[in-house]
Design a protein around this motif. Structure first.
Motif, PDB file in Angstrom:
ATOM      1  N   THR A  33       0.825  -1.220   0.000  1.00  0.00           N
ATOM      2  CA  THR A  33       0.000   0.000   0.000  1.00  0.00           C
ATOM      3  C   THR A  33       0.856   1.266   0.000  1.00  0.00           C
ATOM      4  OG1 THR A  33      -0.324  -0.138   2.407  1.00  0.00           O
ATOM      5  CG2 THR A  33      -2.059  -1.068   1.015  1.00  0.00           C
ATOM      6  N   PHE A  36       2.081   1.716  -3.519  1.00  0.00           N
ATOM      7  CA  PHE A  36       0.942   2.139  -4.348  1.00  0.00           C
ATOM      8  C   PHE A  36       0.729   3.640  -4.206  1.00  0.00           C
ATOM      9  CE2 PHE A  36      -3.533   3.196  -4.834  1.00  0.00           C
ATOM     10  CZ  PHE A  36      -3.861   2.599  -6.037  1.00  0.00           C
ATOM     11  N   HIS A  40       1.022   6.449  -7.122  1.00  0.00           N
ATOM     12  CA  HIS A  40      -0.158   7.197  -7.556  1.00  0.00           C
ATOM     13  C   HIS A  40      -0.181   8.655  -7.154  1.00  0.00           C
ATOM     14  CE1 HIS A  40      -2.613   4.094  -9.560  1.00  0.00           C
ATOM     15  NE2 HIS A  40      -1.672   3.351  -9.010  1.00  0.00           N
ATOM     16  N   ARG A  60      -5.810   8.576   2.593  1.00  0.00           N
ATOM     17  CA  ARG A  60      -5.267   8.040   1.335  1.00  0.00           C
ATOM     18  C   ARG A  60      -4.924   6.560   1.471  1.00  0.00           C
ATOM     19  NH1 ARG A  60      -3.497  11.406  -2.696  1.00  0.00           N
ATOM     20  NH2 ARG A  60      -3.307  13.633  -2.260  1.00  0.00           N
ATOM     21  N   GLU A  63      -8.008   4.394   1.145  1.00  0.00           N
ATOM     22  CA  GLU A  63      -8.411   4.302  -0.257  1.00  0.00           C
ATOM     23  C   GLU A  63      -7.484   3.344  -1.010  1.00  0.00           C
ATOM     24  OE1 GLU A  63      -8.401   8.052  -2.365  1.00  0.00           O
ATOM     25  OE2 GLU A  63      -8.806   6.948  -4.237  1.00  0.00           O
ATOM     26  N   ALA A  64      -6.184   3.425  -0.703  1.00  0.00           N
ATOM     27  CA  ALA A  64      -5.215   2.537  -1.356  1.00  0.00           C
ATOM     28  C   ALA A  64      -5.545   1.077  -1.053  1.00  0.00           C
ATOM     29  CB  ALA A  64      -3.795   2.873  -0.886  1.00  0.00           C
ATOM     30  N   GLN A  66      -8.361  -0.323  -0.464  1.00  0.00           N
ATOM     31  CA  GLN A  66      -9.508  -0.796  -1.245  1.00  0.00           C
ATOM     32  C   GLN A  66      -9.144  -0.955  -2.717  1.00  0.00           C
ATOM     33  OE1 GLN A  66     -13.101   1.280  -0.185  1.00  0.00           O
ATOM     34  NE2 GLN A  66     -12.489   1.308   1.975  1.00  0.00           N
ATOM     35  N   ARG A  67      -8.328  -0.045  -3.211  1.00  0.00           N
ATOM     36  CA  ARG A  67      -7.993  -0.101  -4.643  1.00  0.00           C
ATOM     37  C   ARG A  67      -7.063  -1.247  -5.000  1.00  0.00           C
ATOM     38  NH1 ARG A  67      -6.891   5.682  -7.082  1.00  0.00           N
ATOM     39  NH2 ARG A  67      -6.318   4.320  -8.810  1.00  0.00           N
ATOM     40  N   VAL A  68      -6.171  -1.637  -4.104  1.00  0.00           N
ATOM     41  CA  VAL A  68      -5.216  -2.699  -4.451  1.00  0.00           C
ATOM     42  C   VAL A  68      -5.792  -4.094  -4.225  1.00  0.00           C
ATOM     43  CG1 VAL A  68      -3.208  -1.235  -3.943  1.00  0.00           C
ATOM     44  CG2 VAL A  68      -4.057  -2.826  -2.191  1.00  0.00           C
ATOM     45  N   THR A  69      -6.878  -4.184  -3.483  1.00  0.00           N
ATOM     46  CA  THR A  69      -7.416  -5.495  -3.134  1.00  0.00           C
ATOM     47  C   THR A  69      -8.029  -6.179  -4.353  1.00  0.00           C
ATOM     48  OG1 THR A  69      -7.768  -4.821  -0.855  1.00  0.00           O
ATOM     49  CG2 THR A  69      -9.083  -6.686  -1.651  1.00  0.00           C
ATOM     50  N   ALA A  70      -7.520  -7.371  -4.653  1.00  0.00           N
ATOM     51  CA  ALA A  70      -7.963  -8.121  -5.829  1.00  0.00           C
ATOM     52  C   ALA A  70      -7.725  -9.601  -5.555  1.00  0.00           C
ATOM     53  CB  ALA A  70      -7.170  -7.675  -7.063  1.00  0.00           C
ATOM     54  N   ASN A  87     -10.784  -0.042   8.102  1.00  0.00           N
ATOM     55  CA  ASN A  87      -9.769  -0.848   7.417  1.00  0.00           C
ATOM     56  C   ASN A  87      -9.769  -2.279   7.954  1.00  0.00           C
ATOM     57  OD1 ASN A  87      -8.965   1.433   6.025  1.00  0.00           O
ATOM     58  ND2 ASN A  87      -7.142   1.789   7.280  1.00  0.00           N
TER      59      ASN A  87
END
Ligand code: ADP
Ligand code: MG
Length: 173
Positions: A33, A36, A40, A60, A63-64, A66-70, A87
């Motif tokens: 994170t 990331f 960004h 921030r 938000e990171a 959530q965005r990196v979770t895959a 979180n």
């Protein structure tokens, strides 16, 4: 099983080192994170904190996360990721969380051995070792609460990877 794996723990516990090795072993993607955020925003953690305060950084950081979770991804989180209830809830609901547990002396000796990697500003202005003791005391309960598995992170990185795989009952890719 391809659920995201979240690594939590204090700075220096090995989230980046072990996370990269774990991802390689499983054939998963690896994201950090903090990296990331750097990619960004073009800013280091220290710069974000200087410009936006810890509150801005924490927003921030959430938000990171959530965005990196895959799927099929190992996520190395910042040491303070567990501070926000939201979180912790996100990690509990969206993957499997592992705490890399190590005592303050081990964390301090690792960070002292590689001070160039220690770019994050201290939270209290105290010395590194004193601060680690305080920060760990304040966060240990949160790491324990969010983690589905707790592994001994004082062993060499390969042994920590093996411990995680056996806790998850996952085989090598
Ligand atoms: P984090 O991402 O949790 O802050 P790092 O992976 O950056 O931790 O590791 C911090 C330092 O400790 C690095 O210099 C790394 O090489 C070292 N390190 C990490 N894990 C281990 C380990 N299991 N055994 C010995 N040294 C380690
Ligand atoms: Mg790291």
């Amino acid at each position: 099983m391809t659920q995201p794996l979240f690594l939590v723990g204090a700075r220096g516990c090995g989230k980046t080192t072990v996370g990269q090795a774990l991802a390689r072993t499983l054939g998963y993607a690896f994201v950090d994170t903090d990296s990331f955020l750097l990619a960004h925003t073009g800013k280091s953690v220290a710069e974000i904190v200087a410009e936006e305060g810890w509150e801005g950084f924490r927003a921030r950081e959430s938000e990171a996360l959530q965005r990196v979770t895959a799927p099929a991804t190992v996520v190395a989180t910042g040491g303070g990721m567990v501070l926000a209830d939201s979180n912790r809830q996100f990690m509990q609901e969206n993957g499997i969380t592992v705490w890399l547990q190590a005592p303050a002396q081990v964390l301090a000796s690792r960070l002292n051995a590689s001070p160039e990697e220690e770019q994050r500003p201290t939270l209290t202005g105290k010395g590194v070792t004193d601060e680690i003791v305080d920060v760990l005391a304040a966060r240990e309960g949160l790491y324990r609460q969010v983690a589905r598995h707790i592994v001994d992170a004082t062993r060499p990185p390969e042994a920590v990877v093996e411990a995680i795989l056996s806790a998850l009952q996952m085989a090598r890719a």
